[in-house]
Structure formats: C-alpha cells, structure tokens
Design an enzyme around this catalytic site. Structure first.
Site: not given
Ligand SMILES: NC(=O)c1ccc[n+]([C@@H]2O[C@H](COP(=O)([O-])OP(=O)(O)OC[C@H]3O[C@@H](n4cnc5c(N)ncnc54)[C@H](OP(=O)(O)O)[C@@H]3O)[C@@H](O)[C@H]2O)c1
Length: 286
Positions: A56, A115
């Site tokens: 990241y 990962h």
């Molecule tokens: N292992 C893997 O391959 C893999 C892949 C993807 C993700 N991940 C992990 O999983 C975590 C979560 O997935 P993700 O970050 O892709 O997606 P997510 O958590 O589903 O969504 C994140 C998005 O939602 C927005 N958001 C969050 N809370 C909100 C709210 N209350 N109101 C409006 N917007 C909101 C955030 O923007 P703001 O910052 O503006 O709130 C951001 O753009 C990642 O950060 C990472 O740690 C792992």
C-alpha cells in the site's frame, strides 16, 4: 456492540471483528494529518485492528499507521500486514517483514498475510511464516485472495493448517465466497477477513446504495446505507470487517454498524435483493 467482539483463532487467541483498512491511504486522497486523525479517531473509539500491507502506497501506508499508533499501548493493538507474493519465500520474506515492522514502529505483527498467490511454493512460504512465528516476529499468519481449491492445497501441506485467517473480498453485492469457500473455512476454523466490505463506498456496485431494501433498513436503524453493508458482514459469525476511511467522521459513522442488529426479516430482505450464489463463482478480487 450487539455482535461478538472477537473471533477465536485456531491457537485459542482472539482477533477483533472490526478493524480499519489502509489501502489508498498515504496516496494524497486526504492530507496525511487527516488520515492520521481518522485512524486515531478509530483507535480512541476502541477499534484496535488495523490492516495494512507492504504494497500500500509503496510502504507509506505502513509508515502512516506507524505515526498514527505512536503513543498507543501496543499490547492493545492488533496489527495485520501483508507480504507481496514475490517476497514470500526464503530470499525475501524476512527482509520484507523487518521493513514492515520498522515502518510500523513495532517489533511484532499480530497477523502476517500472504497477499495473494504467486510463484513461490506454498510450502516455502509456510516455512518462512513458521520461522517468523518461532522468532516472535509475528503471532499468527494467514493468506489472502485464496479460493477453496487454494485452501485445500494449503491445508494438504505440513503446517498449512496453521493458517489463521483468509482475507477475501466480501460484501453484500459480492457473495460468491458463500457457495463453498465459507462453508469450508467454517469447517476448518479459518475466519474470513472481509475486504472491500463497503464495496468501496458503493463504487464497486452502485445498485447497493440505491437499493430500496438497504435504504429502508438503514432508515429503520437511523444509520446510512453503508453501515447496513457492514452490519451484513458482522451478522455472519467468524467474519471480520475492515472498512477503510481517511475521514474521522466516516470512521465513527462506520463503527455504528456494530450496534445494528439485523432482524431475521431484515436479513431476508437483503438476501432477497442480493441473493447468495447458487453455484460456484470465480473469486472476486480487487
Ligand atoms: N487483501 C487484499 O487483496 C485487499 C484488497 C482490497 C482491500 N483490502 C483491505 O481491505 C480494506 C477495505 O477495502 P477498501 O479500502 O478497498 O474498500 P472499502 O473499505 O469497501 O471502501 C473504502 C472507501 O469507502 C469510503 N468510505 C468509508 N467510509 C465511508 C462513509 N462512512 N461514508 C462515505 N464513504 C466512506 C472511503 O472514502 P473516505 O476515505 O473518504 O472515507 C473509501 O473511498 C482496504 O483498505 C485494505 O486494508 C485488501
């Protein structure tokens, strides 16, 4: 919190069911001080699990987390990081792990994940993970983006059944893992870390946030539709949600999902609008 706070892992230790993701932090979407404030708002409100990865922002997300957690009691935190597949062997894993620890400003990880699968043999990765555990650099290890056949293969290798969690994409609009992967993981006591639990704020599927079922249930609980997406994840035992936000207000809003107990009727409405799979689907990934 209306749900169990922790999942128990195969070794009898526990892991929080609600955490903060960090993908796309430290990339300029928000200022770094805003993002540190967001993580600290979560920590101060009792969220102890942070999920990050060497990938990241090329390590800058780990450094950001390191700055956010400075001054907090390390023993109360649960830190998860991930190694790139090409670093997950004898030649590089230890170096990657030590670099992650340095950026995070800690001397151990609670959980270290592969990962995704690469060309390093799983047996070699298992050996390196077990050695890091024996050396007290990690407390547990797991995998990410593994489907059912990958889990079968992993568990057939000596030591593979020490895998503590599998982190896969899972949200209301992407339920493919429910067909045969989650039943297998339940039977083998491997909790799911659900990534993209908010479907990236609906961007992965815009019909989620406009769904009448989601909106009606959100209104009934006086929360936003996104929190219903999280409540859907938390409704399932042995599942961990790691929503990501660089905005303190959003972090605290998301935490409210822990108090949303979906009734059987509400769950049925969601199930009806976004049905569980009736056949095997390819693993969804981001
Ligand atoms: N292992 C893997 O391959 C893999 C892949 C993807 C993700 N991940 C992990 O999983 C975590 C979560 O997935 P993700 O970050 O892709 O997606 P997510 O958590 O589903 O969504 C994140 C998005 O939602 C927005 N958001 C969050 N809370 C909100 C709210 N209350 N109101 C409006 N917007 C909101 C955030 O923007 P703001 O910052 O503006 O709130 C951001 O753009 C990642 O950060 C990472 O740690 C792992």
């Amino acid at each position: 919190m209306v749900y169990r706070r922790d999942v128990s892992l195969h070794d009898g230790s526990h892991m929080p069911r609600f955490g903060m993701g960090t993908w796309h932090l430290a990339e300029g979407r928000h200022s770094q001080s805003q993002e540190i404030a967001a993580l600290r708002a979560g920590l101060d409100a009792g969220i102890s699990l942070i999920d990050t990865a060497e990938m990241y922002a090329d390590g800058r997300a780990e450094s950001l987390v390191g700055r956010a957690i400075a001054g907090y009691d390390r023993s109360r935190l649960f830190l998860v990081s991930k190694v790139y597949p090409h670093n997950a062997g004898r030649a590089h894993l230890r170096h990657s792990l030590e670099a992650s620890l340095k950026r995070l400003g800690t001397d151990y990880l609670d959980m270290y994940l592969l990962h995704w699968r690469g060309s390093v043999p799983l047996a070699e990765t298992i050996d390196c993970m077990e050695q890091a555990k024996a050396d007290d650099l990690i407390h547990n290890w797991g995998v990410s983006n593994f489907d059912t056949d990958d889990m079968h293969e992993l568990f057939a290798i000596p030591g593979g059944d020490n895998c503590a969690v599998n982190q896969d994409l899972y949200h209301l609009g992407s339920r493919g893992v429910e067909f045969d992967l989650l039943p297998w993981m339940d039977a083998h006591h491997v909790p799911l870390m659900a990534y993209c639990p908010l479907a990236q704020a609906g961007r992965l599927q815009d019909r989620l946030l406009s769904s009448p079922a989601v909106r009606e249930i959100a209104d009934a609980h006086d929360v936003q539709p996104l929190q219903i997406l999280l409540a859907f994840i938390l409704h399932r035992d042995d599942t961990i949600a790691i929503p990501c936000s660089g905005n303190a207000r959003h972090v605290l809003d998301n935490l409210r999902a822990c108090d949303v107990e979906l009734s059987a009727d509400e769950f049925a409405m969601l199930d009806d609008a976004f049905p569980a799979p009736s056949s095997k689907e390819p693993l969804d990934m981001q």
